[in-house]
Design a protein around this motif. Structure first.
Motif, short mmCIF file in Angstrom:
data_model
loop_
_atom_site.label_atom_id
_atom_site.label_comp_id
_atom_site.label_asym_id
_atom_site.label_seq_id
_atom_site.Cartn_x
_atom_site.Cartn_y
_atom_site.Cartn_z
N GLY A 85 1.00 -0.82 0.05
CA GLY A 85 -0.05 0.02 0.03
C GLY A 85 0.91 1.13 -0.06
N TYR A 86 0.72 2.32 0.12
CA TYR A 86 1.02 3.64 -0.15
C TYR A 86 0.56 4.37 0.84
CZ TYR A 86 3.77 7.74 -1.29
OH TYR A 86 4.51 8.40 -0.84
N PRO A 87 1.08 5.42 1.73
CA PRO A 87 2.81 4.86 2.41
C PRO A 87 1.79 3.36 2.68
CG PRO A 87 1.61 6.39 3.58
CD PRO A 87 0.41 6.52 2.80
N THR A 88 4.19 2.80 3.11
CA THR A 88 4.75 1.60 3.23
C THR A 88 3.08 1.25 4.79
OG1 THR A 88 6.46 1.30 1.92
CG2 THR A 88 6.18 -0.31 3.57
N PRO A 89 2.54 -0.06 4.45
CA PRO A 89 1.76 0.00 5.65
C PRO A 89 2.95 -0.25 7.13
CG PRO A 89 1.20 -1.26 3.34
CD PRO A 89 2.02 -0.94 3.19
N LYS A 90 2.39 -0.14 8.42
CA LYS A 90 3.39 -1.28 9.94
C LYS A 90 2.66 -2.32 9.57
CE LYS A 90 3.92 -0.63 13.80
NZ LYS A 90 3.38 0.15 15.31
N VAL A 91 3.40 -3.01 9.59
CA VAL A 91 2.44 -4.67 10.11
C VAL A 91 2.44 -4.89 10.82
CG1 VAL A 91 2.67 -7.27 9.40
CG2 VAL A 91 2.61 -4.94 7.47
N GLU A 92 1.40 -5.75 12.35
CA GLU A 92 1.91 -6.29 13.51
C GLU A 92 1.11 -7.82 13.27
OE1 GLU A 92 0.51 -3.51 16.25
OE2 GLU A 92 -0.75 -2.89 16.04
N TRP A 93 0.99 -8.95 14.18
CA TRP A 93 0.73 -10.05 14.65
C TRP A 93 -0.01 -9.43 15.91
CZ3 TRP A 93 -0.56 -13.21 11.15
CH2 TRP A 93 0.17 -13.64 10.04
N ILE A 94 -1.37 -10.23 16.25
CA ILE A 94 -2.00 -9.96 17.77
C ILE A 94 -2.51 -11.35 17.38
CG2 ILE A 94 -3.78 -9.00 18.57
CD1 ILE A 94 -4.04 -7.02 16.81
N ASP A 95 -2.46 -11.92 18.97
CA ASP A 95 -2.87 -12.97 19.42
C ASP A 95 -4.04 -13.60 19.21
OD1 ASP A 95 -3.51 -12.55 21.73
OD2 ASP A 95 -1.47 -13.92 22.39
N GLU A 96 -4.87 -14.78 20.11
CA GLU A 96 -6.17 -14.82 19.37
C GLU A 96 -6.74 -13.81 21.39
OE1 GLU A 96 -7.13 -19.17 20.16
OE2 GLU A 96 -4.93 -18.80 20.85
N PHE A 97 -5.51 -13.89 21.85
CA PHE A 97 -5.98 -13.06 23.30
C PHE A 97 -6.45 -11.32 23.38
CE2 PHE A 97 -4.64 -17.11 23.67
CZ PHE A 97 -5.20 -18.19 24.63
N GLY A 98 -5.73 -10.95 22.13
CA GLY A 98 -5.21 -9.48 21.95
C GLY A 98 -4.39 -9.40 22.53
N LYS A 99 -2.92 -10.12 22.10
CA LYS A 99 -1.60 -9.87 22.51
C LYS A 99 -1.21 -9.09 21.49
CE LYS A 99 2.40 -10.69 25.21
NZ LYS A 99 2.89 -11.68 25.79
N LYS A 100 -0.54 -7.91 21.33
CA LYS A 100 0.50 -7.43 20.06
C LYS A 100 1.69 -8.50 19.97
CE LYS A 100 -1.06 -2.97 19.65
NZ LYS A 100 -1.28 -1.74 19.09
N ILE A 101 2.49 -8.66 18.80
CA ILE A 101 3.24 -9.60 18.72
C ILE A 101 4.37 -8.76 18.18
CG2 ILE A 101 4.28 -11.63 18.42
CD1 ILE A 101 1.02 -13.51 18.44
N ASP A 102 5.50 -8.97 19.00
CA ASP A 102 6.30 -8.14 17.91
C ASP A 102 7.18 -8.73 16.89
OD1 ASP A 102 8.04 -6.33 17.36
OD2 ASP A 102 9.13 -5.35 19.03
N THR A 103 6.86 -8.63 15.86
CA THR A 103 7.43 -9.85 14.70
C THR A 103 8.66 -9.52 13.61
OG1 THR A 103 5.80 -10.14 13.57
CG2 THR A 103 5.78 -11.54 15.59
#
Length: 187
Positions: A85-103
Motif C-alpha cells: 500500500g502507499y504509504p508503506t503499511p506498518k504490519v503487526e501480529w495479534i494473538d487470539e487473546f488480543g496481545k500484540k506480538i512484536d515480529t
C-alpha cells in the motif's frame, strides 16, 4: 509569453499520454487508482514550456499471508504477513487473546501445541486492514477407556464382547480397531 494553446501531459514510463485544455492549465485524471501514481511531464511544443510533477496515490493495505497453517503438534509455525500500500503499511501480529506480538511481519512459534488464530494488521495513513490466519494442529489419537464395561454374551458357538472407549484426536478418528491377543482385528 504567449498563451499556451496546446500541451501534452505524459507519464515518465511513456505508457500513456493525455492532452488537456491549456487555457485552464489543468491535468484532469479520472478514476484515480494506485496505477495513477508516477511522474508526469508536460510539453507545450512551440512555446517551449515544460515541467514535471510527481503524483502519489494513497492506497489501502493489501495483505497476503504466507506459510503453512496445517501442522502437527510440536511443529514450528512460521507465518509471514506481507502488506502492500502507499504509504508503506506498518504490519503487526495479534494473538487470539488480543496481545500484540512484536515480529516485524514474521510470526514464529517454535512449538505449536493447539489450534490457534493469529491476526495480521496492516496500517497506513489511508486505512487499517486485518486478516485472520487460522492454524490447525493435528495430534495423535489418545484412547481413554470409559469405565471399562465388558459384556459377554455366550451361546453354543461363540462369545461376543463389548468394550466402550473414548478416542480424541485432531483430525477426528475415522475408524477404530480392537485387536485380540491372538492378533485378530475386530471393528
Amino acid at each position: 509569453n504567449p498563451p499556451i494553446t496546446e500541451a501534452t501531459w505524459r507519464r515518465a514510463d511513456l505508457a500513456r499520454s493525455r492532452s488537456f485544455d491549456a487555457t485552464n492549465g489543468i491535468l484532469l485524471l479520472k478514476k484515480i487508482t494506485k496505477n495513477t501514481a508516477g511522474e508526469y511531464f508536460i510539453d507545450s511544443g512551440m512555446s517551449k514550456v515544460s515541467g514535471t510533477i510527481q503524483i502519489n496515490v494513497l492506497t489501502a493495505p493489501e495483505i497476503t499471508i504466507e506459510g503453512v497453517t496445517e501442522l502437527k503438534k510440536g511443529d514450528k509455525l512460521t507465518l509471514e504477513c506481507i502488506a502492500e500500500g502507499y504509504p508503506t503499511p506498518k504490519v503487526e501480529w495479534i494473538d487470539e487473546f488480543g496481545k500484540k506480538i512484536d515480529t516485524d511481519g514474521i510470526l514464529i512459534v517454535n512449538e505449536i501445541t493447539r489450534p490457534s488464530e493469529f491476526i495480521c494488521t496492516a496500517s497506513n495513513s489511508h486505512s487499517t486492514r486485518s486478516v485472520t490466519a487460522k492454524v490447525t494442529v493435528a495430534f495423535p489419537p489418545k484412547v481413554n477407556a470409559i469405565e471399562p464395561r465388558v459384556l459377554v454374551v455366550s451361546d453354543e458357538n461363540n462369545s461376543i464382547v463389548r468394550i466402550s472407549c473414548d478416542v480424541s484426536a485432531e483430525p477426528q478418528v475415522k475408524s477404530l480397531q480392537f485387536i485380540s491377543p491372538t492378533g485378530i482385528a475386530t471393528f
